[in-house]
Scaffold this active site. Sequence first.
Site, short mmCIF file in Angstrom:
data_model
loop_
_atom_site.label_atom_id
_atom_site.label_comp_id
_atom_site.label_asym_id
_atom_site.label_seq_id
_atom_site.Cartn_x
_atom_site.Cartn_y
_atom_site.Cartn_z
CD GLU A 229 -25.30 -24.61 27.19
OE1 GLU A 229 -25.46 -24.16 28.34
OE2 GLU A 229 -24.31 -25.29 26.85
CD GLU B 269 -26.36 -20.67 32.67
OE1 GLU B 269 -26.05 -21.83 32.97
OE2 GLU B 269 -25.54 -19.82 32.27
#
Length: 269
Positions: free
Chosen positions: A141, A145
């Site tokens: 990943e 964010e």
Amino acid sequence: MKLSRIEFSKSLFVLATIAIILANGTRADSFVEHFDDAGYKDRWFISNFDLKSGNFLTAWRRDMVSVVLPPNKRRGKGALTLELGPNEPEEGKSYLGAEVQRDGNFHYGRYEVYMKAGRGDGIVSSFFTYTGPYFDNPHDEIDIEFLGLDTRRVWINTFADGKKMPGEWIDLPFDAADEPHLYRFDWREDSIKWYVDGEEIYAITSDTHAIPSTPSKIFMNIWAGNPGQVNWLGTVQEGTTSKAEYFCVSYRVFVDLGLNCSDYIASGL
């Protein structure tokens, strides 16, 4: 025709990169998505299910995803909108959120998003690559964010075979929930670099960090965290609504000299 030493070196680099792409079995199709036509649903999967994980107070729903098409079909002015709002009390999860993922798998290359973050305590809006056990892969990943409690910072993180980076807070010279800005990361075999509005803000290399290596999906979502994440996210307030807007997403294999979101933004299109 005789190639110069520089031209020959470039040719070897292109062939080596193509070999890496083929060896990893990824489609690795470069693209630019403006969300300026109704056909985006043919290119993006819209999640519609309840999350089993207790880390989320959120269930994904298709009707929390919409696109505002541009007037007069003007390119580059569409907006993919991901919304979050309260759920009916009897339906399990406390909130309804939104998530989309691009069709196909993507590997090393340049990833860009022109977006406006969602605002609100306990809320996360994001742009990231992900693969994991659901796809019969290790957990890899790469994250960008935004935590709605403080949208003057961005959270960046990676997982490589389940191992967390750990994450880093990066201060921004603006509020990411006020206006859209350009965010980017360059994913290479031995490094990842993150950028904001064209300026490098952070980098990791394989000398000090494990680098994700598995072709992954491109995701965007908005969700509400649970009370156990209060130290990171804050506490979502009852009845909270929020939205994140995405105006352009692009992926470009490094050897592909085509356009990125940044090129369209720079030209004013």
